[in-house]
Design an enzyme around this catalytic site. Structure first.
Site, PDB file in Angstrom:
ATOM      1  N   TYR A 108       0.864  -1.170   0.000  1.00 18.99           N
ATOM      2  CA  TYR A 108       0.000   0.000   0.000  1.00 18.99           C
ATOM      3  C   TYR A 108       0.903   1.223   0.000  1.00 18.99           C
ATOM      4  CZ  TYR A 108      -3.334   3.528   1.605  1.00 18.99           C
ATOM      5  OH  TYR A 108      -4.092   4.669   1.733  1.00 18.99           O
ATOM      6  N   ASP A 168      -2.042  -1.186  -4.122  1.00 21.75           N
ATOM      7  CA  ASP A 168      -2.447   0.182  -4.432  1.00 21.75           C
ATOM      8  C   ASP A 168      -1.171   1.021  -4.470  1.00 21.75           C
ATOM      9  OD1 ASP A 168      -3.341   2.772  -4.521  1.00 21.75           O
ATOM     10  OD2 ASP A 168      -4.523   2.667  -2.673  1.00 21.75           O
TER      11      ASP A 168
END
Length: 278
Positions: A108, A168
């Site tokens: 992330y 992400d």
């Protein structure tokens, strides 16, 4: 073998959606970001009932990552590493494990908030450290694949495994990954320095699985909750699956599943799925 990544923007809120999605899409590996749960709150029992074993690193309110591995196909995650040994960080943004002979890195990336801010500087440092850490692993994986091919065997050299980086990234690599390139030019997710770091990741020996195929235009993985972003398809492609060049020939498909974004109270991200030939 199918792998997927999904920023769920709170696993507590989205757990029913994740379980329903896994029932309809029984991927072998699912990487989650923004779980936003303490480790003791992670829904291990519900995940296990769905047929998955989990490795996770939690944090309340923000961050949190997890790797879910399908028990009957790839078994439990092994050799789990939380964080980047080369970057001291209190934020739980990175977890890696070996699953089904593949080294899976679930990431992330920091958002960065605004170009020029302290959070933006942290984002760049975080990515630089990730590149530094992954470089020898990717080089080893690619070299092992080449050696195995020349030797006519699929056996990997000890200490290395094929590698995939999923998550992400909070980076839209090119203008075609942005609904309005002029509007986003130079802004967070689209700045030159962020995009240059995405290129550096690729130059390690990684391949953007999504771009191995001809894709329809305007394919995005994130849409702002505000201003009817999803309805207008005003999105960005910032969720990615990169595989090392040695296994890129095994990639059979890569796609974004928009369906979960249509649900009531969805995450603002959609899952990305890649299929590897066994």
């Amino acid at each position: 073998m199918k792998l997927a990544t999904w920023n769920v923007n709170s696993l507590k809120v989205r757990l029913p959606q994740v379980l329903d999605w896994l029932a309809a899409n029984p991927v072998d590996v699912l990487c989650l970001q923004e779980t936003k749960l303490r480790d003791e709150q992670f829904p291990k029992d519900a995940i296990a009932e769905a047929g998955y074993e989990a490795a996770f690193a939690g944090q309340p309110t923000y961050n949190g990552v997890a790797i879910l591995a399908r028990r009957d196909t790839v078994g439990a995650p092994a050799n789990v590493v939380v964080g980047n040994p080369r970057f001291e960080d209190e934020q739980q943004r990175l977890i890696s494990a070996t699953v089904g002979g593949l080294r899976v890195v679930c990431a992330y990336f920091p958002n960065g908030q605004e170009v020029g801010s302290d959070k933006y500087a942290y984002k760049l440092r975080w990515i630089d450290a990730l590149i530094d850490w992954l470089a020898p692993a990717v080089a080893g994986a690619v070299q092992d694949a080449a050696s195995s091919a020349s030797a006519g065997t699929d056996a990997a050299a000890p200490g290395w495994a094929p590698l995939a980086l999923l998550g992400d990234f909070n980076i839209a690599p090119e203008d075609r990954d942005v609904h309005d390139p002029a509007l986003w030019a130079g802004k967070i997710h689209c700045s030159d320095e962020e995009r240059a770091r995405f290129v550096r990741l690729v130059e390690l020996g990684l391949v953007d699985a999504f771009r191995l195929f001809d894709q329809p235009p305007k394919q995005f993985s994130w849409w702002d909750y505000r201003m009817m972003g999803f309805r207008r398809n005003a999105g960005l492609r910032i969720d990615h699956i990169l595989v090392d060049a040695g296994i890129a020939p095994r990639v059979r498909a890569c796609a974004i599943d928009r369906e979960p974004r249509k649900l009531e109270k969805p995450s603002d991200h959609a899952p990305v799925i890649v299929e590897l030939e066994d």
